[in-house]
Motif scaffolding. Structure first.
Motif, PDB file in Angstrom:
ATOM      1  N   LEU A   1       6.874 -24.334 -28.640  1.00  0.00           N
ATOM      2  CA  LEU A   1       6.033 -24.431 -29.835  1.00  0.00           C
ATOM      3  C   LEU A   1       5.357 -23.095 -30.155  1.00  0.00           C
ATOM      4  CD1 LEU A   1       4.389 -27.913 -29.117  1.00  0.00           C
ATOM      5  CD2 LEU A   1       6.123 -27.390 -30.861  1.00  0.00           C
ATOM      6  N   PRO A   2       5.290 -22.745 -31.433  1.00  0.00           N
ATOM      7  CA  PRO A   2       4.709 -21.460 -31.838  1.00  0.00           C
ATOM      8  C   PRO A   2       3.191 -21.530 -32.015  1.00  0.00           C
ATOM      9  CG  PRO A   2       5.590 -22.559 -33.760  1.00  0.00           C
ATOM     10  CD  PRO A   2       5.890 -23.460 -32.579  1.00  0.00           C
ATOM     11  N   PHE A   3       2.518 -22.138 -31.040  1.00  0.00           N
ATOM     12  CA  PHE A   3       1.068 -22.298 -31.110  1.00  0.00           C
ATOM     13  C   PHE A   3       0.440 -21.850 -29.792  1.00  0.00           C
ATOM     14  CE2 PHE A   3       2.940 -25.814 -33.663  1.00  0.00           C
ATOM     15  CZ  PHE A   3       2.561 -25.362 -34.918  1.00  0.00           C
ATOM     16  N   ALA A   4      -0.815 -21.437 -29.875  1.00  0.00           N
ATOM     17  CA  ALA A   4      -1.542 -20.977 -28.697  1.00  0.00           C
ATOM     18  C   ALA A   4      -1.916 -22.150 -27.789  1.00  0.00           C
ATOM     19  CB  ALA A   4      -2.810 -20.241 -29.130  1.00  0.00           C
ATOM     20  N   ASP A   5      -2.221 -21.848 -26.543  1.00  0.00           N
ATOM     21  CA  ASP A   5      -2.713 -22.861 -25.616  1.00  0.00           C
ATOM     22  C   ASP A   5      -3.991 -23.490 -26.173  1.00  0.00           C
ATOM     23  OD1 ASP A   5      -0.699 -21.849 -24.077  1.00  0.00           O
ATOM     24  OD2 ASP A   5      -1.983 -21.077 -22.465  1.00  0.00           O
ATOM     25  N   ASP A   6      -4.144 -24.804 -25.962  1.00  0.00           N
ATOM     26  CA  ASP A   6      -5.385 -25.524 -26.294  1.00  0.00           C
ATOM     27  C   ASP A   6      -5.751 -25.413 -27.774  1.00  0.00           C
ATOM     28  OD1 ASP A   6      -5.411 -25.818 -23.516  1.00  0.00           O
ATOM     29  OD2 ASP A   6      -6.876 -24.223 -23.217  1.00  0.00           O
ATOM     30  N   ALA A   7      -4.750 -25.311 -28.654  1.00  0.00           N
ATOM     31  CA  ALA A   7      -5.025 -25.074 -30.075  1.00  0.00           C
ATOM     32  C   ALA A   7      -5.395 -26.339 -30.844  1.00  0.00           C
ATOM     33  CB  ALA A   7      -3.819 -24.415 -30.735  1.00  0.00           C
ATOM     34  N   PHE A   8      -5.013 -27.520 -30.322  1.00  0.00           N
ATOM     35  CA  PHE A   8      -5.183 -28.759 -31.078  1.00  0.00           C
ATOM     36  C   PHE A   8      -6.044 -29.764 -30.313  1.00  0.00           C
ATOM     37  CE2 PHE A   8      -1.244 -26.895 -32.633  1.00  0.00           C
ATOM     38  CZ  PHE A   8      -1.381 -27.016 -34.017  1.00  0.00           C
ATOM     39  N   ASP A   9      -6.663 -30.650 -31.087  1.00  0.00           N
ATOM     40  CA  ASP A   9      -7.407 -31.758 -30.499  1.00  0.00           C
ATOM     41  C   ASP A   9      -6.493 -32.934 -30.177  1.00  0.00           C
ATOM     42  OD1 ASP A   9     -10.330 -30.859 -30.833  1.00  0.00           O
ATOM     43  OD2 ASP A   9      -9.510 -30.581 -32.852  1.00  0.00           O
ATOM     44  N   ALA A  10      -5.375 -33.019 -30.867  1.00  0.00           N
ATOM     45  CA  ALA A  10      -4.447 -34.129 -30.644  1.00  0.00           C
ATOM     46  C   ALA A  10      -3.053 -33.718 -31.097  1.00  0.00           C
ATOM     47  CB  ALA A  10      -4.900 -35.378 -31.412  1.00  0.00           C
ATOM     48  N   VAL A  11      -2.055 -34.356 -30.486  1.00  0.00           N
ATOM     49  CA  VAL A  11      -0.659 -34.161 -30.887  1.00  0.00           C
ATOM     50  C   VAL A  11      -0.021 -35.536 -31.003  1.00  0.00           C
ATOM     51  CG1 VAL A  11       0.096 -33.890 -28.484  1.00  0.00           C
ATOM     52  CG2 VAL A  11       1.539 -33.031 -30.338  1.00  0.00           C
ATOM     53  N   THR A  12       0.846 -35.693 -31.982  1.00  0.00           N
ATOM     54  CA  THR A  12       1.490 -36.976 -32.204  1.00  0.00           C
ATOM     55  C   THR A  12       2.956 -36.777 -32.565  1.00  0.00           C
ATOM     56  OG1 THR A  12       1.429 -39.016 -33.527  1.00  0.00           O
ATOM     57  CG2 THR A  12       0.742 -36.985 -34.620  1.00  0.00           C
TER      58      THR A  12
END
Length: 229
Positions: free
Chosen positions: A104-115
């Motif tokens: 995934l092209p996102f930083a560590d700990d970037a989101f509060d939730a994933v679905t």
């Protein structure tokens, strides 16, 4: 038209969904007799995305689920490997990103939730994808998966596996832009693990407090979990 195999080669899967993008949402509604709307509503309730939160909707397709999750004020991004599917949802007002679930092209700990809604079974390494999802979610953050599952009533389970799944490709001939894809989709549903087995995979991938909730007698199940603090 493109059809992926059960080895779930990423390129084949992406090409298949590019071919099925046209009319995909309409096809889903027809083939689920409208239950897809109810499943999305339950997914929204279980995820409970709140204003100010950041949510990654992975394998989001045309972003029809993403706009549901954003309805309560959360910032939600739709990510998918199929550019055709993302273009198919171009009219929906949420950010969209082309993304590989295993990188995934996102930083560590970037989101509060994933679905993930009806996309987890298309990844060629389920546990690797679950671990990658954990990477981009903050400690204490949430996972919610809505996926085809195993009916809990024995006789109906037999009818579903032996007969109902065989009907999907036939119906798709009349409503889908890529009917051949529904042979793969039916096969992937038939081979997909049951609720408990999927819960065990989620736990092995580093998530905790794993639980599931059956919808429509187990035709679909919602799994939820949290990332350890």
């Amino acid at each position: 038209m493109a059809r992926a195999g059960l080895d779930k080669n990423p390129r084949e899967v992406a090409e298949m969904f590019d071919g099925v993008a046209q009319g995909y949402d309409r096809t889903n509604s027809v083939m689920t007799l409208g239950f897809d709307r109810r499943w999305r509503e339950w997914s929204r309730r279980v995820l409970d995305a709140r204003a100010g939160e950041k949510v990654l909707d992975l394998a989001a397709g045309t972003a029809v689920s993403t706009v549901e999750f954003a309805a309560q004020g959360a910032w939600c991004v739709a990510a998918d490997f199929s550019l055709g599917m993302l273009r198919g949802g171009g009219h929906r007002p949420v950010p969209k990103v082309a993304a590989d679930a295993l990188n995934l092209p996102f930083a560590d700990d970037a989101f509060d939730a994933v679905t993930v809604s009806f996309g987890l079974r298309n990844f060629n390494d389920t546990e690797a994808a679950l671990k990658e999802m954990s990477r981009v979610v903050r400690p204490g953050g949430r996972l919610m998966i809505c996926e085809a599952s195993t009916p809990v009533f024995g006789p109906f389970r037999w009818v579903y596996k032996k007969h109902l799944l065989k009907i999907l490709p036939f119906v798709a001939k009349f409503v889908s832009s890529n009917p051949e894809a529904y042979h793969y989709l039916a096969e992937s549903m038939r081979e997909w693990p049951d609720q408990r087995t999927l819960a065990e995979k989620i736990a092995r991938s580093g998530w905790e407090d794993v639980a599931w909730f059956n919808l429509t007698g187990g035709l679909v199940a919602l799994h939820r979990a949290t990332k350890p603090l």
